[in-house]
Design a protein around this motif. Structure first.
Motif, mmCIF file in Angstrom:
data_model
loop_
_atom_site.group_PDB
_atom_site.id
_atom_site.type_symbol
_atom_site.label_atom_id
_atom_site.label_comp_id
_atom_site.label_asym_id
_atom_site.label_seq_id
_atom_site.Cartn_x
_atom_site.Cartn_y
_atom_site.Cartn_z
ATOM 1 N N ILE A 104 -46.736 -29.041 97.595
ATOM 2 C CA ILE A 104 -45.449 -29.335 96.786
ATOM 3 C C ILE A 104 -44.841 -30.697 97.627
ATOM 4 C CG2 ILE A 104 -43.364 -28.639 95.924
ATOM 5 C CD1 ILE A 104 -44.484 -25.962 95.994
ATOM 6 N N PRO A 105 -45.077 -31.928 97.353
ATOM 7 C CA PRO A 105 -44.248 -33.080 98.213
ATOM 8 C C PRO A 105 -42.866 -33.475 98.154
ATOM 9 C CG PRO A 105 -45.856 -33.852 96.602
ATOM 10 C CD PRO A 105 -45.855 -32.382 96.421
ATOM 11 N N PHE A 106 -42.175 -32.498 97.109
ATOM 12 C CA PHE A 106 -40.716 -32.657 96.905
ATOM 13 C C PHE A 106 -40.163 -31.496 96.820
ATOM 14 C CE2 PHE A 106 -43.244 -33.200 93.035
ATOM 15 C CZ PHE A 106 -42.692 -32.168 92.246
ATOM 16 N N ALA A 107 -38.996 -31.322 96.967
ATOM 17 C CA ALA A 107 -38.180 -30.236 96.776
ATOM 18 C C ALA A 107 -37.921 -29.780 95.281
ATOM 19 C CB ALA A 107 -36.680 -30.299 97.578
ATOM 20 N N PRO A 108 -38.357 -28.478 95.004
ATOM 21 C CA PRO A 108 -38.220 -28.236 93.672
ATOM 22 C C PRO A 108 -36.726 -28.330 93.018
ATOM 23 C CG PRO A 108 -38.723 -26.451 94.760
ATOM 24 C CD PRO A 108 -38.736 -27.262 95.869
ATOM 25 N N LYS A 109 -36.665 -29.033 91.871
ATOM 26 C CA LYS A 109 -35.136 -29.114 91.248
ATOM 27 C C LYS A 109 -34.708 -27.597 90.908
ATOM 28 C CE LYS A 109 -35.924 -33.599 89.860
ATOM 29 N NZ LYS A 109 -35.907 -34.743 88.593
ATOM 30 N N VAL A 110 -33.373 -27.549 91.056
ATOM 31 C CA VAL A 110 -32.669 -26.165 90.778
ATOM 32 C C VAL A 110 -31.782 -26.659 89.842
ATOM 33 C CG1 VAL A 110 -31.501 -23.924 91.528
ATOM 34 C CG2 VAL A 110 -33.321 -25.235 92.641
ATOM 35 N N TYR A 111 -31.700 -25.957 88.504
ATOM 36 C CA TYR A 111 -30.741 -26.400 87.464
ATOM 37 C C TYR A 111 -29.934 -25.055 87.079
ATOM 38 C CZ TYR A 111 -33.991 -30.355 86.429
ATOM 39 O OH TYR A 111 -34.529 -31.342 86.472
ATOM 40 N N PRO A 112 -28.682 -25.316 86.819
ATOM 41 C CA PRO A 112 -27.840 -24.271 86.608
ATOM 42 C C PRO A 112 -28.100 -23.600 85.183
ATOM 43 C CG PRO A 112 -26.890 -26.306 86.193
ATOM 44 C CD PRO A 112 -27.904 -26.544 86.676
ATOM 45 N N TYR A 113 -27.507 -22.529 84.822
ATOM 46 C CA TYR A 113 -27.615 -21.922 83.723
ATOM 47 C C TYR A 113 -29.317 -21.563 83.333
ATOM 48 C CZ TYR A 113 -23.322 -23.905 82.933
ATOM 49 O OH TYR A 113 -21.915 -24.475 83.139
ATOM 50 N N ASP A 114 -29.698 -20.463 84.352
ATOM 51 C CA ASP A 114 -30.949 -20.024 84.085
ATOM 52 C C ASP A 114 -32.130 -21.278 83.915
ATOM 53 O OD1 ASP A 114 -32.722 -18.114 84.066
ATOM 54 O OD2 ASP A 114 -32.792 -17.917 81.805
ATOM 55 N N ASN A 115 -31.718 -22.206 85.027
ATOM 56 C CA ASN A 115 -32.700 -23.304 85.205
ATOM 57 C C ASN A 115 -33.033 -23.965 83.778
ATOM 58 O OD1 ASN A 115 -34.159 -24.740 86.876
ATOM 59 N ND2 ASN A 115 -35.726 -23.469 86.902
ATOM 60 N N LEU A 116 -31.731 -24.231 83.129
ATOM 61 C CA LEU A 116 -31.652 -24.965 81.832
ATOM 62 C C LEU A 116 -32.742 -24.636 80.845
ATOM 63 C CD1 LEU A 116 -30.773 -28.320 83.204
ATOM 64 C CD2 LEU A 116 -29.050 -26.719 82.188
ATOM 65 N N SER A 117 -33.073 -23.364 80.841
ATOM 66 C CA SER A 117 -34.237 -22.847 80.105
ATOM 67 C C SER A 117 -33.796 -23.040 78.327
ATOM 68 C CB SER A 117 -34.503 -21.694 80.177
ATOM 69 O OG SER A 117 -33.755 -20.681 79.847
ATOM 70 N N LYS A 118 -32.675 -22.843 77.805
ATOM 71 C CA LYS A 118 -32.154 -23.182 76.599
ATOM 72 C C LYS A 118 -32.201 -24.628 76.322
ATOM 73 C CE LYS A 118 -28.799 -21.143 73.785
ATOM 74 N NZ LYS A 118 -27.675 -20.306 73.580
ATOM 75 N N GLU A 119 -31.643 -25.542 77.228
ATOM 76 C CA GLU A 119 -31.574 -26.827 76.950
ATOM 77 C C GLU A 119 -32.901 -27.703 76.693
ATOM 78 O OE1 GLU A 119 -29.646 -24.983 79.017
ATOM 79 O OE2 GLU A 119 -27.667 -25.218 78.350
ATOM 80 N N LEU A 120 -33.768 -27.015 77.518
ATOM 81 C CA LEU A 120 -35.154 -27.618 77.701
ATOM 82 C C LEU A 120 -36.178 -27.146 76.696
ATOM 83 C CD1 LEU A 120 -35.494 -28.108 81.554
ATOM 84 C CD2 LEU A 120 -35.067 -29.943 79.729
ATOM 85 N N GLY A 121 -35.606 -26.454 75.762
ATOM 86 C CA GLY A 121 -36.474 -25.878 74.580
ATOM 87 C C GLY A 121 -37.031 -24.539 75.005
ATOM 88 N N GLY A 122 -36.687 -23.898 75.921
ATOM 89 C CA GLY A 122 -37.330 -22.686 76.435
ATOM 90 C C GLY A 122 -36.828 -21.495 75.332
ATOM 91 N N LYS A 123 -36.682 -20.420 76.139
ATOM 92 C CA LYS A 123 -36.181 -19.192 75.471
ATOM 93 C C LYS A 123 -34.836 -19.291 74.794
ATOM 94 C CE LYS A 123 -36.460 -16.848 79.632
ATOM 95 N NZ LYS A 123 -36.142 -15.886 80.313
ATOM 96 N N GLN A 124 -34.722 -18.753 73.483
ATOM 97 C CA GLN A 124 -33.631 -19.218 72.443
ATOM 98 C C GLN A 124 -32.480 -17.996 72.800
ATOM 99 O OE1 GLN A 124 -32.855 -21.696 71.018
ATOM 100 N NE2 GLN A 124 -35.021 -22.779 71.358
#
Length: 125
Positions: free
Chosen positions: A105-125
């Protein structure tokens, strides 16, 4: 050269004082130590065979350059110890390469707010 240095030192330290005379004698006599390895003897006859293997520092007992520290250890036992030591460090290096997380993992993993933006990125509804 030593005369020039002693003359410069006497001018700096003040003409013919005690400090000037001591500085002048120190420059002339190499601080009383002489040459670092004793007198250099120029050979006038051929050197004996394997002369480079003896460290002759002018003492009564010249030493061999290759010390025989442990004559009871055979060459195959010494080879086994050498291979064991080199093998240990090689395995330690390979373990470090195998367990290197920064290369996977050559870069730091991105951490998003609101459950890792799962709803905004099309994940769990």
């Amino acid at each position: 050269m030593a005369g020039k240095l002693s003359g410069v030192a006497s001018r700096i330290l003040g003409s013919n004082g005690v400090a000037a005379r001591s500085a002048a004698s120190a420059f002339r006599a190499r601080a009383g130590m002489g040459l670092p390895v004793g007198k250099h003897i120029v050979p006038d006859k051929p050197l004996p065979a394997q002369d480079e293997l003896v460290w002759d520092n002018g003492s009564a007992y010249p030493e061999p350059c290759v010390d025989r520290i442990a004559p009871h250890i055979g060459k195959y036992e010494a080879l086994a110890w050498l291979c064991g030591g080199l093998g240990f460090f090689a395995s330690l290096g390979l373990l470090a390469v195998w367990n290197d997380k920064a290369s996977r993992i050559p870069f730091a993993p991105k951490v998003y707010p609101y459950d890792n933006l799962s709803k905004e990125l099309g994940g769990k509804q």
